[in-house]
Design a protein around this motif. Structure first.
Motif, PDB file in Angstrom:
ATOM      1  N   HIS A  73       0.736  -1.290  -0.045  1.00  0.00           N
ATOM      2  CA  HIS A  73      -0.044   0.044  -0.111  1.00  0.00           C
ATOM      3  C   HIS A  73       0.789   1.389   0.023  1.00  0.00           C
ATOM      4  CE1 HIS A  73      -3.524   2.659   0.693  1.00  0.00           C
ATOM      5  NE2 HIS A  73      -2.849   2.925   2.052  1.00  0.00           N
ATOM      6  N   GLY A  74       2.008   1.132   0.880  1.00  0.00           N
ATOM      7  CA  GLY A  74       2.837   2.458   0.926  1.00  0.00           C
ATOM      8  C   GLY A  74       3.598   2.571  -0.297  1.00  0.00           C
ATOM      9  N   HIS A  75       4.085   1.618  -0.920  1.00  0.00           N
ATOM     10  CA  HIS A  75       4.759   1.820  -2.486  1.00  0.00           C
ATOM     11  C   HIS A  75       3.650   2.339  -3.485  1.00  0.00           C
ATOM     12  CE1 HIS A  75       8.676   0.344  -1.361  1.00  0.00           C
ATOM     13  NE2 HIS A  75       8.166  -0.915  -0.707  1.00  0.00           N
ATOM     14  N   THR A  76       2.583   1.707  -3.591  1.00  0.00           N
ATOM     15  CA  THR A  76       1.614   2.354  -4.495  1.00  0.00           C
ATOM     16  C   THR A  76       1.205   3.795  -4.058  1.00  0.00           C
ATOM     17  OG1 THR A  76       0.516   0.174  -4.259  1.00  0.00           O
ATOM     18  CG2 THR A  76      -0.706   1.638  -5.291  1.00  0.00           C
ATOM     19  N   LEU A  77       1.170   4.383  -2.989  1.00  0.00           N
ATOM     20  CA  LEU A  77       0.987   5.607  -2.857  1.00  0.00           C
ATOM     21  C   LEU A  77       2.059   6.355  -3.265  1.00  0.00           C
ATOM     22  CD1 LEU A  77      -0.685   5.418   0.788  1.00  0.00           C
ATOM     23  CD2 LEU A  77      -1.792   5.999  -1.546  1.00  0.00           C
ATOM     24  N   LEU A  78       3.474   5.867  -2.956  1.00  0.00           N
ATOM     25  CA  LEU A  78       4.580   6.649  -3.516  1.00  0.00           C
ATOM     26  C   LEU A  78       4.617   6.580  -4.856  1.00  0.00           C
ATOM     27  CD1 LEU A  78       7.173   5.485  -0.592  1.00  0.00           C
ATOM     28  CD2 LEU A  78       6.012   7.815  -0.732  1.00  0.00           C
ATOM     29  N   ASP A  79       4.519   5.541  -5.541  1.00  0.00           N
ATOM     30  CA  ASP A  79       4.432   5.636  -6.914  1.00  0.00           C
ATOM     31  C   ASP A  79       3.462   6.471  -7.454  1.00  0.00           C
ATOM     32  OD1 ASP A  79       6.512   3.532  -6.968  1.00  0.00           O
ATOM     33  OD2 ASP A  79       4.860   1.932  -7.228  1.00  0.00           O
ATOM     34  N   GLY A  80       2.316   6.599  -6.755  1.00  0.00           N
ATOM     35  CA  GLY A  80       1.114   7.561  -7.314  1.00  0.00           C
ATOM     36  C   GLY A  80       1.829   8.984  -7.187  1.00  0.00           C
ATOM     37  N   LEU A  81       2.642   9.030  -6.176  1.00  0.00           N
ATOM     38  CA  LEU A  81       3.219  10.473  -6.119  1.00  0.00           C
ATOM     39  C   LEU A  81       4.080  10.878  -6.990  1.00  0.00           C
ATOM     40  CD1 LEU A  81       3.567  10.929  -2.123  1.00  0.00           C
ATOM     41  CD2 LEU A  81       2.104  12.300  -3.481  1.00  0.00           C
ATOM     42  N   GLU A  82       4.970   9.810  -7.457  1.00  0.00           N
ATOM     43  CA  GLU A  82       5.910  10.102  -8.390  1.00  0.00           C
ATOM     44  C   GLU A  82       5.259  10.455  -9.813  1.00  0.00           C
ATOM     45  OE1 GLU A  82       8.919   7.054  -8.656  1.00  0.00           O
ATOM     46  OE2 GLU A  82       9.181   7.099  -6.528  1.00  0.00           O
ATOM     47  N   ALA A  83       4.033   9.731 -10.130  1.00  0.00           N
ATOM     48  CA  ALA A  83       3.663   9.698 -11.167  1.00  0.00           C
ATOM     49  C   ALA A  83       2.927  11.090 -11.468  1.00  0.00           C
ATOM     50  CB  ALA A  83       2.464   8.928 -11.425  1.00  0.00           C
ATOM     51  N   ILE A  84       2.238  11.778 -10.231  1.00  0.00           N
ATOM     52  CA  ILE A  84       1.766  13.178 -10.270  1.00  0.00           C
ATOM     53  C   ILE A  84       2.815  14.191 -10.497  1.00  0.00           C
ATOM     54  CG2 ILE A  84       0.813  14.875  -8.763  1.00  0.00           C
ATOM     55  CD1 ILE A  84      -1.017  12.870  -7.656  1.00  0.00           C
ATOM     56  N   GLN A  85       4.097  13.948  -9.845  1.00  0.00           N
ATOM     57  CA  GLN A  85       5.290  14.657 -10.072  1.00  0.00           C
ATOM     58  C   GLN A  85       5.723  14.851 -11.326  1.00  0.00           C
ATOM     59  OE1 GLN A  85       8.903  13.540  -8.051  1.00  0.00           O
ATOM     60  NE2 GLN A  85       9.672  15.333  -8.000  1.00  0.00           N
ATOM     61  N   ALA A  86       5.572  13.578 -12.150  1.00  0.00           N
ATOM     62  CA  ALA A  86       6.066  13.741 -13.480  1.00  0.00           C
ATOM     63  C   ALA A  86       5.107  14.629 -14.442  1.00  0.00           C
ATOM     64  CB  ALA A  86       5.844  12.242 -14.169  1.00  0.00           C
ATOM     65  N   ASP A  87       3.507  14.266 -13.859  1.00  0.00           N
ATOM     66  CA  ASP A  87       2.623  15.016 -14.609  1.00  0.00           C
ATOM     67  C   ASP A  87       2.865  16.675 -14.552  1.00  0.00           C
ATOM     68  OD1 ASP A  87       1.579  12.816 -15.642  1.00  0.00           O
ATOM     69  OD2 ASP A  87      -0.213  12.581 -14.328  1.00  0.00           O
ATOM     70  N   LEU A  88       2.963  16.841 -13.159  1.00  0.00           N
ATOM     71  CA  LEU A  88       3.247  18.459 -13.122  1.00  0.00           C
ATOM     72  C   LEU A  88       4.481  18.963 -13.527  1.00  0.00           C
ATOM     73  CD1 LEU A  88       2.614  18.410  -9.112  1.00  0.00           C
ATOM     74  CD2 LEU A  88       1.391  19.414 -10.961  1.00  0.00           C
ATOM     75  N   LEU A  89       5.600  18.124 -14.105  1.00  0.00           N
ATOM     76  CA  LEU A  89       6.737  18.455 -14.909  1.00  0.00           C
ATOM     77  C   LEU A  89       6.128  18.535 -16.126  1.00  0.00           C
ATOM     78  CD1 LEU A  89       9.670  16.576 -12.881  1.00  0.00           C
ATOM     79  CD2 LEU A  89       9.165  19.242 -12.884  1.00  0.00           C
ATOM     80  N   GLY A  90       5.418  17.708 -16.794  1.00  0.00           N
ATOM     81  CA  GLY A  90       5.102  17.874 -17.954  1.00  0.00           C
ATOM     82  C   GLY A  90       3.959  18.883 -18.247  1.00  0.00           C
ATOM     83  N   GLY A  91       3.515  19.381 -17.245  1.00  0.00           N
ATOM     84  CA  GLY A  91       2.425  20.475 -17.374  1.00  0.00           C
ATOM     85  C   GLY A  91       0.931  20.144 -17.091  1.00  0.00           C
ATOM     86  N   ALA A  92       0.728  19.091 -17.223  1.00  0.00           N
ATOM     87  CA  ALA A  92      -0.934  18.576 -17.111  1.00  0.00           C
ATOM     88  C   ALA A  92      -1.053  17.341 -16.041  1.00  0.00           C
ATOM     89  CB  ALA A  92      -1.299  18.284 -18.418  1.00  0.00           C
ATOM     90  N   VAL A  93      -1.951  17.634 -15.314  1.00  0.00           N
ATOM     91  CA  VAL A  93      -2.065  16.284 -14.308  1.00  0.00           C
ATOM     92  C   VAL A  93      -3.292  15.606 -14.623  1.00  0.00           C
ATOM     93  CG1 VAL A  93      -2.398  15.644 -11.792  1.00  0.00           C
ATOM     94  CG2 VAL A  93      -0.993  17.684 -12.393  1.00  0.00           C
TER      95      VAL A  93
END
Length: 139
Positions: A73-93
């Motif tokens: 569960h913790g790893h899934t949440l951290l992976d989700g945070l990383e994906a949002i970070q990548a989306d923010l760097l790309g410009g759209a979440v």
């Protein structure tokens, strides 16, 4: 190699030809010696021991599974945070990604270990903060 004839084996005697010494009354009799003391009765506790073993196995096996589930569960949440970070760097979440992360953080998992649970609560708090930054508020 071919065997052409059979020779009877000689010199072997069967049981019937064996000479018996002594009479029928000389049968084996164990030496009884002294009078032996009666043995104490034993009880069968195999059923109780096996039940204790089963209960202890059930108790032991549950904790590592809960800990593994909490870790996933913790790893899934951290992976989700990383994906949002990548989306923010790309410009759209991605809205789907935000929804999936909001659903994951809404389910709390207990590991049974206070230190692991504390870390999970910190990760969940961080996920809620990041979701709130992008407009997704979770209770």
């Amino acid at each position: 190699m071919r065997i052409t004839g059979q020779k009877p084996v000689s010199g072997v005697q069967g049981r019937g030809s064996k000479k018996r010494s002594g009479s029928a009354g000389d049968a084996f009799a164990p030496d009884m010696g002294e009078e032996s003391a009666p043995m104490a009765a034993t009880t069968n506790s195999g059923g109780i021991q096996s039940m204790d073993a089963l209960l202890s196995l059930q108790e032991v096996d549950e904790e590592p599974e809960r800990r593994r589930k909490a870790t996933r569960h913790g790893h899934t949440l951290l992976d989700g945070l990383e994906a949002i970070q990548a989306d923010l760097l790309g410009g759209a979440v991605s809205a789907d990604r935000l929804e999936a992360l909001a659903h994951q953080v809404s389910t709390q998992v207990e590991s049974g270990d206070p230190e692991v649970d504390s870390i999970l609560r910190e990760v969940e708090l961080r996920v809620k903060v990041e979701l709130a930054k992008v407009g997704r508020f979770i209770d």
